[in-house]
Design a protein around this motif. Structure first.
Motif, mmCIF file in Angstrom:
data_model
loop_
_atom_site.group_PDB
_atom_site.id
_atom_site.type_symbol
_atom_site.label_atom_id
_atom_site.label_comp_id
_atom_site.label_asym_id
_atom_site.label_seq_id
_atom_site.Cartn_x
_atom_site.Cartn_y
_atom_site.Cartn_z
ATOM 1 N N TYR A 27 -5.569 -1.726 -1.875
ATOM 2 C CA TYR A 27 -4.749 -0.529 -0.976
ATOM 3 C C TYR A 27 -5.069 0.559 -1.569
ATOM 4 O O TYR A 27 -4.592 1.783 -0.568
ATOM 5 N N PRO A 61 0.735 -1.011 -0.119
ATOM 6 C CA PRO A 61 -0.191 -0.192 0.146
ATOM 7 C C PRO A 61 0.564 1.275 0.099
ATOM 8 O O PRO A 61 1.863 1.307 0.524
ATOM 9 N N GLU A 86 -4.485 -4.753 -5.187
ATOM 10 C CA GLU A 86 -4.523 -3.160 -5.816
ATOM 11 C C GLU A 86 -5.893 -2.306 -5.840
ATOM 12 O O GLU A 86 -5.246 -1.424 -4.810
ATOM 13 N N THR A 139 -4.570 -1.393 5.177
ATOM 14 C CA THR A 139 -3.610 -1.935 5.659
ATOM 15 C C THR A 139 -3.088 -3.881 5.121
ATOM 16 O O THR A 139 -4.085 -4.207 4.303
ATOM 17 N N PRO A 140 -2.502 -4.394 4.335
ATOM 18 C CA PRO A 140 -2.221 -5.638 4.113
ATOM 19 C C PRO A 140 -2.580 -6.722 5.173
ATOM 20 O O PRO A 140 -3.716 -7.263 4.889
ATOM 21 N N PHE A 141 -2.853 -5.951 6.910
ATOM 22 C CA PHE A 141 -3.675 -6.596 7.690
ATOM 23 C C PHE A 141 -4.792 -7.048 7.130
ATOM 24 O O PHE A 141 -5.329 -7.853 7.623
ATOM 25 N N ASN A 181 0.346 -6.320 15.194
ATOM 26 C CA ASN A 181 0.221 -6.086 13.778
ATOM 27 C C ASN A 181 0.137 -4.495 14.134
ATOM 28 O O ASN A 181 0.175 -3.534 13.429
ATOM 29 N N PHE A 192 3.828 -11.617 9.534
ATOM 30 C CA PHE A 192 3.005 -11.950 8.868
ATOM 31 C C PHE A 192 3.722 -13.934 8.913
ATOM 32 O O PHE A 192 3.191 -14.927 9.637
#
Lengths: 372, 307
Positions: free
Chosen positions: B203, A7, B200, B208-210, A77, A96
């Motif tokens: 984001y 991101p 994509e 967030t990736p989480f 996290n 992760f």
């Protein structure tokens, strides 16, 4: 590996949030630790009485185990997300991946290395470093276990494969196919210990002249034979134990081979029929060659399970009457005799036996375009 | 779901639908009596041992020890010959109720913990970048070859010095360690095949990736998660070796398989109790199997790579 994505959000360190997260993280750790203490304590739940106490204990344990692992991930996290953007990006993958890497390192990598080292170093004083291995191959009891494993390794996968293949081929032609399959498949969800009880009962022996309560000896005596002590008589007993394994594993063979048989192109079978091949010939010359890959998968998978077979032998005979196998021997060396050097050497031998079968399995899967 | 993602498991043809269902839609000509009777013979032979166990567990001590269980078929509907007394006795006096709860205490976290760790790790390996990624992933997959026996002696010693023998946490973590390589391998195969676009757009929306993991990856990977969960659940529930080594046979913590194998030692001739005890240990796997057949088969096929 697929291309990684990140991101693009910009952010600065949020100090109060970081402090809050650290506090929460510490709190979660303390809570889990307290709950685990409670589980191990003899007195904490005693006031609730045996029944309710046990239920409460079960509930607490399950909640701690299940919620705890998620709480840890969420808190860590959140902490990482509140750090400066570059630090977050650098640390995030490890949030992760690292817990899993840590667990497999602690439970597989280090112990396996330790086992290999100990198998050479844990020897009686004055003996060479190969002592455990020399013993393993010269002690008659261990030789017997190795020999039995070899017999298992040939007969159990072959038996399961044969029954599974036969049943898969036959059932393909009948109407209530799904129903028929369940009967063969069902033992797959039964534990080795459960299967051992089931089959001890099947093999139960009563003196001649008294009514037999084991179904197998009832059949034998009904045909006028003498009842056979299946689990005591050598070498029948090893075969009797292998039958238990075949009974458990045939369903696995059947499911995989049935799917493979259905995947054989109908045109190939029809072409063979037009050329005048009979049912059996079509099966042997066309179907079997085209499901060869699946047959190798079945054989190698069951072979690996067979090498490690423990509970069936442990619960039926515990290796008595010449039925011992490596995994059971290893358990007894470790638990009964406390001869850890032998135990580690036996597990290394087991590992070395598994590796070539695993290699065949993986290469076979690759040839079929399956797997990594 | 993409076609690739559903094909991530070994044995593709088997993976598409319930393998136990009949595959070919076209009509089957009525088969010969030979085929039908062979099927019947094998099916009966495979069922008789379990049927004998179930029937004997419902008979009285005197009748189990004096006559064969098949004699009930002389008058199958004479219900006075059946009893639940054996179950009552093993659950209370022989302590199998506690063992049943212990099995649940061990199995549920020992399924959820590895699947959680594995899902996070599979996602990390598939969709984040870091140094050493391919090396670590290769190491984890390579560990599939190691039989868990290789770990027992060193772990037992460490557990002894940390006072972890006989604790539930200890056995959860042991099952987690032994189950993780397969779990990561399977979930990676699935998660790495998810379409890139979904990440994509997530984001761009500020995830967030989480959150992408919890909101997108987990729900989309449900079939793979369910397959592994069932595989691991049954594996742990049916396990005897790991629980004997790390939990032992103390009734406070012993699981069903350990208690049943102990019963054989203490009451080896009491078939009315042994059969009831063994059946209790099989109830949960049978329910799981019959209700979740489809996932069970997938997990089983996928599990064929475990060393």
């Amino acid at each position: 590996l697929s291309e990684a994505l990140e991101p693009r959000a910009q952010k600065k360190t949020n100090l109060p949030a970081v402090l809050r997260d650290v506090l929460i993280a510490v709190g979660v750790f303390i809570l889990i630790w307290l709950a685990l203490r409670l589980l191990r304590s003899e007195t904490a739940l005693a006031g609730l009485g045996p029944f309710v106490g046990k239920l409460v204990q079960a509930l607490v344990a399950v909640v701690v185990g299940v919620v705890g692992i998620w709480a840890l991930f969420i808190v860590v996290n959140s902490l990482v997300e509140h750090l400066p953007a570059r630090t977050t990006a650098a640390l995030r993958p490890f949030v992760f991946v690292l817990p899993a890497i840590a667990v497999v390192s602690l439970y597989l990598v280090f112990p396996a290395v330790g086992t290999i080292i100990q198998s050479f170093t844990e020897v009686p004083e004055g003996e060479g470093f190969l002592y455990n291995y020399i013993q393993a191959f010269s002690d008659p009891k261990l030789q017997l276990a190795l020999r039995n494993n070899a017999i298992w390794l040939v007969l159990a996968p072959a038996g399961a494969l044969l029954i599974g293949l036969t049943f898969a081929a036959l059932v393909d032609r009948i109407k209530r196919e799904a129903l028929a399959k369940i009967f063969i498949f069902l033992p797959l969800c039964i534990s080795g210990a459960g299967a051992a009880v089931i089959w001890r009962f099947v093999y139960e022996w009563r003196p001649p002249g008294t009514p037999q309560i084991g179904v197998l000896n009832a059949v034998v005596t009904a045909f006028g034979g003498e009842p056979i002590p299946w689990l005591q008589e050598i070498p029948t007993n090893t075969l009797a134990l292998i039958v238990v394994m075949i009974w458990l594993q045939a369903g696995f063979a059947m499911v995989i081979l049935s799917a493979a048989i259905k995947g054989v192109p109908t045109e190939m079978i029809e072409a063979a029929r037009i050329d005048g091949a009979g049912e059996l010939q079509t099966f042997l010359r066309v179907v079997i060659p085209s499901i060869r890959g699946s047959m190798i998968t079945v054989f190698t998978t069951i072979a690996i399970a067979v090498l490690k077979v423990f509970d069936i032998v442990y619960v039926t005979t515990n290796g008595n009457f010449d039925t011992d196998v490596i995994a059971n021997r290893m358990f007894n060396e470790m638990f009964r005799f406390r001869t850890f050097g032998f135990a580690t050497a036996l597990s290394v031998i087991l590992f070395l036996a598994v590796v070539p079968i695993m290699v065949i399995n993986v290469r076979n899967l690759r040839r079929q375009g399956i797997g990594t | 779901m993409t076609a690739e993602a559903t094909e991530a498991f070994p044995v593709r043809a088997a993976d598409q639908t319930s393998v136990l269902a009949a595959g070919k839609p076209e009509k089957k000509e009525s088969s010969s009596w030979l085929v039908r009777s062979l099927v019947l013979i094998i099916a009966v032979a495979w069922t008789v041992p379990t049927a004998g166990l179930l029937i004997s567990s419902l008979r009285t001590e005197a009748s189990v020890s004096s006559t064969g269980w098949w004699t009930v078929f002389a008058h199958p509907f004479e219900f006075t010959q059946y009893t639940l007394g054996n179950y009552e006795r093993v659950l209370t006096a022989e302590g199998l109720f506690d063992a049943f709860l212990n099995s649940l205490i061990v199995t549920i976290p020992a399924t959820v913990i590895p699947i959680t760790l594995a899902a996070f790790a599979a996602y990390g390996f598939a969709w984040t970048k870091f140094r050493g990624r391919s090396f670590l992933f290769a190491m984890v997959v390579g560990l599939l070859v190691i039989p868990l026996q290789m770990s027992l002696v060193p772990l037992l010693r460490v557990y002894g010095s940390l006072d972890l023998v006989g604790s539930f946490v200890g056995v959860w973590l042991a099952h987690t360690g032994f189950g993780l390589p397969l779990a990561i391998y399977l979930l990676y195969n699935y998660i790495s095949q998810l379409p890139k676009d979904i990440f994509e757009s997530a984001y761009i929306d500020g995830a967030t990736p989480f959150t992408a993991f919890t909101r997108l990856v987990l729900p989309l990977s449900f079939p793979a998660l369910a397959s592994f969960a069932i595989f691991q659940f049954l594996w742990v529930w049916n396990d005897l070796l790991v629980s004997l080594v790390f939990l032992g046979t103390n009734p406070d913590v012993a699981v069903l398989t350990a208690r049943v194998s102990q019963l054989i030692g203490s009451r080896g001739a009491a078939w009315h109790l042994l059969t009831a005890g063994a059946f209790i240990s099989m109830v949960i796997p049978l329910i799981v199997f019959l209700s979740l057949q489809r996932f069970f088969v997938r997990g089983l096929l996928a599990g064929s790579v475990k060393g």
